[in-house]
Design a protein around this motif. Structure first.
Motif, PDB file in Angstrom:
ATOM      1  N   GLY A 117       0.796  -1.212   0.000  1.00  0.00           N
ATOM      2  CA  GLY A 117       0.000   0.000   0.000  1.00  0.00           C
ATOM      3  C   GLY A 117       0.829   1.262   0.000  1.00  0.00           C
ATOM      4  O   GLY A 117       0.330   2.348  -0.298  1.00  0.00           O
ATOM      5  N   LEU A 118       2.121   1.153   0.326  1.00  0.00           N
ATOM      6  CA  LEU A 118       2.998   2.319   0.382  1.00  0.00           C
ATOM      7  C   LEU A 118       3.333   2.834  -1.007  1.00  0.00           C
ATOM      8  O   LEU A 118       3.352   4.041  -1.252  1.00  0.00           O
ATOM      9  CB  LEU A 118       4.269   1.954   1.145  1.00  0.00           C
ATOM     10  CG  LEU A 118       5.290   3.047   1.442  1.00  0.00           C
ATOM     11  CD1 LEU A 118       6.090   2.676   2.682  1.00  0.00           C
ATOM     12  CD2 LEU A 118       6.259   3.270   0.285  1.00  0.00           C
ATOM     13  N   SER A 119       3.611   1.926  -1.935  1.00  0.00           N
ATOM     14  CA  SER A 119       4.040   2.336  -3.272  1.00  0.00           C
ATOM     15  C   SER A 119       3.718   1.233  -4.271  1.00  0.00           C
ATOM     16  O   SER A 119       3.718   0.049  -3.931  1.00  0.00           O
ATOM     17  CB  SER A 119       5.544   2.625  -3.280  1.00  0.00           C
ATOM     18  OG  SER A 119       5.984   2.987  -4.568  1.00  0.00           O
ATOM     19  N   ASN A 120       3.509   1.644  -5.528  1.00  0.00           N
ATOM     20  CA  ASN A 120       3.111   0.682  -6.552  1.00  0.00           C
ATOM     21  C   ASN A 120       4.202  -0.310  -6.920  1.00  0.00           C
ATOM     22  O   ASN A 120       3.921  -1.330  -7.563  1.00  0.00           O
ATOM     23  CB  ASN A 120       2.669   1.430  -7.816  1.00  0.00           C
ATOM     24  CG  ASN A 120       1.370   2.179  -7.626  1.00  0.00           C
ATOM     25  OD1 ASN A 120       0.576   1.828  -6.760  1.00  0.00           O
ATOM     26  ND2 ASN A 120       1.144   3.216  -8.415  1.00  0.00           N
ATOM     27  N   ASP A 121       5.449  -0.034  -6.567  1.00  0.00           N
ATOM     28  CA  ASP A 121       6.515  -0.964  -6.917  1.00  0.00           C
ATOM     29  C   ASP A 121       6.656  -2.108  -5.929  1.00  0.00           C
ATOM     30  O   ASP A 121       7.464  -3.005  -6.124  1.00  0.00           O
ATOM     31  CB  ASP A 121       7.857  -0.229  -7.031  1.00  0.00           C
ATOM     32  CG  ASP A 121       8.262   0.416  -5.715  1.00  0.00           C
ATOM     33  OD1 ASP A 121       7.498   1.253  -5.221  1.00  0.00           O
ATOM     34  OD2 ASP A 121       9.336   0.074  -5.192  1.00  0.00           O
ATOM     35  N   HIS A 122       5.850  -2.095  -4.856  1.00  0.00           N
ATOM     36  CA  HIS A 122       5.907  -3.150  -3.844  1.00  0.00           C
ATOM     37  C   HIS A 122       4.838  -4.194  -4.129  1.00  0.00           C
ATOM     38  O   HIS A 122       3.653  -3.877  -4.211  1.00  0.00           O
ATOM     39  CB  HIS A 122       5.700  -2.561  -2.447  1.00  0.00           C
ATOM     40  CG  HIS A 122       6.695  -1.513  -2.089  1.00  0.00           C
ATOM     41  ND1 HIS A 122       6.497  -0.602  -1.067  1.00  0.00           N
ATOM     42  CD2 HIS A 122       7.918  -1.214  -2.630  1.00  0.00           C
ATOM     43  CE1 HIS A 122       7.536   0.201  -0.989  1.00  0.00           C
ATOM     44  NE2 HIS A 122       8.407  -0.143  -1.924  1.00  0.00           N
TER      45      HIS A 122
END
Length: 677
Positions: A117-122
């Motif tokens: 949920g922090l960033s799309n690359d995760h």
């Protein structure tokens, strides 16, 4: 508005045609279509029965045909759902234009507790290849599962902790190979029992090289066709095992699962992410524990998650860690004055940090540790706790079925050396469904849901190399408050079934990341400054879907369309908004043969945020499937062929930060075999 009128017209025309058909349809045929139960609801209702949280379930052959290398890819063609598209290793579902921490990821009804949920690359730390079903709940699901579900939730059900006993050993296994990336995937699961003990084992192994794209990687670039997209590989292993004591009184059991993944970020910088997670779960349910109660459930989950962002030389840059303990107690009571419902308590305790590979500090001669410049601490170590109480009730008033719910939640953020924050959240909802005619119903839901700003939105102050941004949080952010209204009309019986939804979501103090255009120099790399800010926003949309004979033998068809528009009240669009889409599926099933063709058209997306520079071109995505099932030593053996992006179109997702740099894979044929026993 023209698009919404088209949706409405389609629903009206389908209603006229299906009404006449339903009147002549044999009653036995209507009853023959089975219901699939949604587990992530208090009443375990069937798909289509939801009021507070309209549901879609992927299971069986439909799930196996759509499963991809990520959860976003698997769900990307469902009604109202798009994908973030950060390469094949990391693609998260986006529901009605809302993403990140507003869409909660669950596994067997408990939070996945990764940092996707922090960033799309995760990547989402839940595997679809071993799932029995995947549930999509759109709308105000925060009443049951927390403020993180303000936009909806996705629940991956793998039944790792058995709730019933198998009479004999049962399971499934699958092998598949994909041409576009030379991918190989093996998955399987086994269920059995020994006396009153049920057990489950599952696993998945995936290997995929850089995939082939139809043309240039960068939008507008001149390049030879059919070449590999650099750094688009994925490697992943998952495994899990569980056991439980099962009896007429209920069940109690535990499970453990492991995930290890390495995948590339096709941004041109050569970044890759090394991800691992260990998860422990306890699940119990007692039927009729005492007078007035139907059941009591208790769940406990502990997750130890970490991933390291690596540069092109595989040297570590930033390490993300999250250790989370979640508990959930639910009591379902018998009807009281006609009201039937569930109440309970949910707690979560987590430690999250994103620290540079050097640990974010340097040692001095006297042995003292001193924090370096914030460039080595992307997000400081933060201890977060939440305690919530919830209540959801349902009652019938004649033909009208009503649901109402309330959730009270306290969230605390305790970062190292920064401002501590406390948030008191109140969410509530009321909805009703009324049968306007046999087989037809209309529903209305009103809700208010609140969300506390996520840790990274409050406290980020450092580089995020995979997204090429330097993130700066705001510790003074206020809680979000969402006011949602949704109107639903549907037909749920007969060979022809349809539904249409209109919704509006007004969000006060919407948190978003604004890319300023300022470049921050970090270790020789120029990163774009991204500030987390707040402004009032409004999301409006419409969805419609009509299907013919979706679960029966013979010819089947489905058509759908969806659109959503997110705007800031002070002007301008929300970033990374999904495109308008229309789609059509046709299939045929007879005996051991099953085949199908799907076409989806995404329109040009030129509704840009102030800092977005390029529109996303339209594209057409065409797929097909063919399978044959045979008996082999009393087992079902299914040979299948899947074709994806048959037109070899240059497909770029408006919801992806990498849309100008990395298209989706080109034409791909997937060959495979699976067995059930």
């Amino acid at each position: 508005m023209k698009f919404q009128r088209t949706l409405a017209a389609a629903a009206v025309l389908s209603a006229i045609s299906s009404l006449s058909h339903a009147q002549t349809m044999p009653q036995g045929e209507q009853a023959a279509i089975p219901k699939v139960v949604v587990t992530a609801t208090p009443f375990r209702a069937a798909e289509g029965d939801q009021i507070l949280t309209p549901a879609k379930i992927l299971a069986g052959d439909e799930l196996r045909d759509k499963v991809g290398s990520s959860l976003g890819e698997t769900l990307s063609q469902e009604l109202g759902v798009s994908a973030s598209g950060f390469g094949p290793g990391a693609s998260r579902p986006i529901i009605r234009g809302l993403e990140g921490s507003r869409v909660k990821m669950l596994e067997n009804g408990m939070a996945v507790s990764d940092v996707s949920g922090l960033s799309n690359d995760h990547a989402v730390a839940a595997e679809g290849a071993t799932a029995r079903q995947i549930e999509i709940l759109r709308g105000p699901a925060s009443l049951l599962y927390g403020s993180g579900a303000i936009g909806g939730l996705v629940n991956v059900v793998n039944e790792r902790i058995p709730t019933h006993l198998e009479e004999k050993l049962a399971g499934q296994a699958e092998l598949r190979y994909g041409t576009v990336d030379d991918s190989r995937n093996a998955s399987g699961s086994v269920d059995g029992s020994a006396g009153a003990i049920g057990f489950h084992v599952d696993g998945n192994v995936r290997r995929a090289h850089d995939y082939t794209i139809p043309g240039p990687a960068a939008l507008g670039e001149d390049a030879p066709p059919r070449r590999r997209l650099g750094n688009s590989f994925t490697r992943q292993e998952t495994g899990g095992a569980g056991a439980s004591l099962v009896g007429a009184w209920g069940h109690v059991g535990a499970s453990v699962s492991l995930l290890d993944s390495l995948y590339g970020i096709p941004s041109g910088e050569g970044a890759r992410i090394d991800q691992s997670q260990t998860r422990y779960d306890i699940d119990s349910m007692v039927k009729s524990p005492f007078s007035g109660m139907e059941s009591v459930k208790f769940k406990l989950g502990f997750t130890d998650y970490e991933h390291t962002e690596l540069d092109a030389d595989s040297d570590p840059e930033v390490k993300f860690t999250n250790r989370s303990l979640e508990s959930r107690l639910e009591l379902t009571h018998k009807p009281v004055s006609g009201w039937h419902g569930t109440f309970g308590v949910q707690t979560e305790n987590s430690h999250f940090a994103a620290i540079g590979a050097d640990g974010g500090h340097e040692e001095h001669e006297d042995g003292a540790a001193e924090e370096e410049h914030g460039s080595h601490v992307t997000v400081p170590a933060t201890h977060s706790t939440s305690v919530a109480g919830f209540l959801v009730e349902e009652r019938e008033f004649g033909k009208l079925r009503m649901s109402a719910g309330l959730r009270l939640e306290s969230v605390k953020r305790r970062p190292d050396g920064l401002l501590k924050r406390d948030f008191n959240l109140t969410s509530y909802s009321v909805g009703g469904m009324y049968p306007v005619a046999p087989g037809y119903s209309a529903g209305l839901t009103l809700s208010v849901a609140q969300r506390a700003p996520a840790t990274e939105e409050l406290y980020s102050e450092g580089p995020h190399h995979a997204t090429e941004t330097f993130d700066i949080g705001n510790p003074n952010l206020k809680k979000e408050t969402s006011h949602n209204i949704e109107l639903t009309v549907q037909k749920t019986t007969g060979l022809v079934r349809w539904k249409a939804n209109l919704f509006e979501n007004k969000v006060n103090d919407f948190v978003y990341g604004r890319v300023t255009g300022v470049l921050v120099e970090e270790d020789g790399e120029a990163l774009r400054e991204r500030l987390f800010e707040q402004a009032d926003a409004r999301i409006r949309g419409a969805e419609a879907e009509i299907g013919y004979n979706q679960l029966g033998q013979g010819l089947s068809m489905r058509a759908f369309a969806d659109t959503s528009r997110g705007k800031l009240e002070r002007g301008g669009s929300l970033p990374l908004q999904p495109a308008k889409r229309v789609g059509f599926d046709i299939g045929y099933k007879k005996g051991t043969i099953r085949t199908g063709l799907s076409v989806m058209r995404a329109m040009e997306q030129d509704r840009l945020a102030s800092f977005e520079a390029t529109a996303t071109p339209a594209y057409t995505q065409v797929g097909a499937n063919l399978s044959y099932t045979q008996k082999y030593r009393n087992h079902d053996l299914t040979w299948f062929l899947l074709a994806k992006n048959l037109l070899d179109d240059d497909i770029r997702l408006s919801t992806s930060l990498l849309k100008d740099l990395s298209p989706l894979p080109g034409r791909n044929f997937v060959f495979g075999v699976r067995t059930r026993f």
